[in-house]
Scaffold this motif. Structure first.
Motif, PDB file in Angstrom:
ATOM      1  N   ARG A 109     -19.186   0.611 -35.194  1.00  0.00           N
ATOM      2  CA  ARG A 109     -19.525  -0.054 -36.354  1.00  0.00           C
ATOM      3  C   ARG A 109     -19.703   0.868 -37.538  1.00  0.00           C
ATOM      4  O   ARG A 109     -20.162   1.752 -37.544  1.00  0.00           O
ATOM      5  N   GLY A 113     -22.575  -2.472 -40.595  1.00  0.00           N
ATOM      6  CA  GLY A 113     -22.707  -3.275 -39.314  1.00  0.00           C
ATOM      7  C   GLY A 113     -21.762  -4.017 -38.495  1.00  0.00           C
ATOM      8  O   GLY A 113     -21.690  -4.782 -37.454  1.00  0.00           O
ATOM      9  N   GLU A 114     -20.339  -3.675 -39.142  1.00  0.00           N
ATOM     10  CA  GLU A 114     -19.125  -4.462 -39.100  1.00  0.00           C
ATOM     11  C   GLU A 114     -18.350  -3.809 -37.812  1.00  0.00           C
ATOM     12  O   GLU A 114     -18.335  -2.506 -38.117  1.00  0.00           O
ATOM     13  N   MET A 115     -18.027  -4.363 -36.855  1.00  0.00           N
ATOM     14  CA  MET A 115     -17.346  -3.625 -35.878  1.00  0.00           C
ATOM     15  C   MET A 115     -15.900  -3.541 -36.006  1.00  0.00           C
ATOM     16  O   MET A 115     -15.155  -4.472 -36.421  1.00  0.00           O
ATOM     17  N   SER A 138     -10.104  -5.003 -37.669  1.00  0.00           N
ATOM     18  CA  SER A 138     -11.476  -5.520 -37.591  1.00  0.00           C
ATOM     19  C   SER A 138     -11.687  -6.188 -36.453  1.00  0.00           C
ATOM     20  O   SER A 138     -10.964  -6.817 -35.867  1.00  0.00           O
ATOM     21  N   LYS A 140     -14.087  -8.447 -36.279  1.00  0.00           N
ATOM     22  CA  LYS A 140     -14.770  -9.455 -36.778  1.00  0.00           C
ATOM     23  C   LYS A 140     -14.412 -11.183 -36.202  1.00  0.00           C
ATOM     24  O   LYS A 140     -15.092 -11.714 -35.881  1.00  0.00           O
ATOM     25  N   ASP A 143     -16.367 -11.189 -32.942  1.00  0.00           N
ATOM     26  CA  ASP A 143     -17.681 -11.561 -33.504  1.00  0.00           C
ATOM     27  C   ASP A 143     -17.963 -12.912 -33.533  1.00  0.00           C
ATOM     28  O   ASP A 143     -18.854 -13.645 -33.212  1.00  0.00           O
TER      29      ASP A 143
END
Length: 205
Positions: A109, A113-115, A138, A140, A143
């Motif tokens: 991350r 906090g973005e994976m 990404s 995202k 998620d």
């Protein structure tokens, strides 16, 4: 209770399976892109120099596949300190195999906090420093999918538990509660000395 246990468990297993498929697809996409670019960069570096090779990498980020998949690629020095603009974006511990010339893939991350899923492809060039291509995609979409799947599973589970509870309550009142109340009232009348009319109940149980 069974519905409340089984449906979330099934949703979790299904979500993990989707996550595994997504990660496998992502890894495959990054590997194909990285190996292709690795050869192009090495050839360009050898024939046209470092600056031209770096420009090739920058230009690749404007190509449609990179934009469609929310992917980016950059040149990094594997031994660069974190504050260096050419430093890898993952921890040094994750890059130990890359320093030995091996491909490395990992998830981390960022500060927000973005994976992201990272792949590193060491490139042999005429420079003493260990360099590599860093390809990032990404996570995202995964998620977002996980979040919507959890919301859907929670909504379906809640609706079914509520519906089952209502059905159980209605059937209980109709099949058990009403006849039982008639028996109680009859017992009270008998207890008060009223032995008139027999108790007639519908049903044969």
């Amino acid at each position: 209770l069974g519905i409340a246990i089984i449906l979330p468990l099934d949703g979790y297993v299904s979500l993990e399976r989707q996550r595994e498929l997504f990660e496998n697809d992502t890894h495959q996409d990054l590997r194909i892109m990285g190996l292709t670019m690795k050869q192009l960069v090495a050839d360009t570096w050898r024939t046209a120099g470092r600056e031209r090779a770096w420009q090739l990498i920058e230009d690749a980020n404007d190509v449609e596949p990179f934009q469609d998949m929310d992917m980016d690629i950059r040149w990094v020095w594997l031994d660069a300190p974190r504050e260096d603009s050419r430093a890898p974006r993952v921890s040094a511990a994750s890059l130990e195999p890359a320093l030995r010339g091996k491909e490395v893939s990992c998830e981390e991350r960022d500060a927000r906090g973005e994976m992201y899923y990272y792949s590193y492809f060491p490139v042999m060039v005429d420079d003493p420093r260990p360099g590599a291509l860093e390809v990032r995609e990404s996570m995202k979409p995964l998620d977002d999918f996980a979040r919507s799947a959890l919301i859907k599973a929670g909504a379906v589970t809640g609706a079914l538990v509520f519906l089952s509870g209502c059905v159980a309550l209605l059937l209980g009142v109709r099949l058990i509660g009403r006849p039982l109340n008639q028996i109680v009232q009859k017992m009270r009348r008998v207890g008060a000395g009223d032995f008139s009319s027999p108790l007639l109940l519908s049903g044969h149980d």
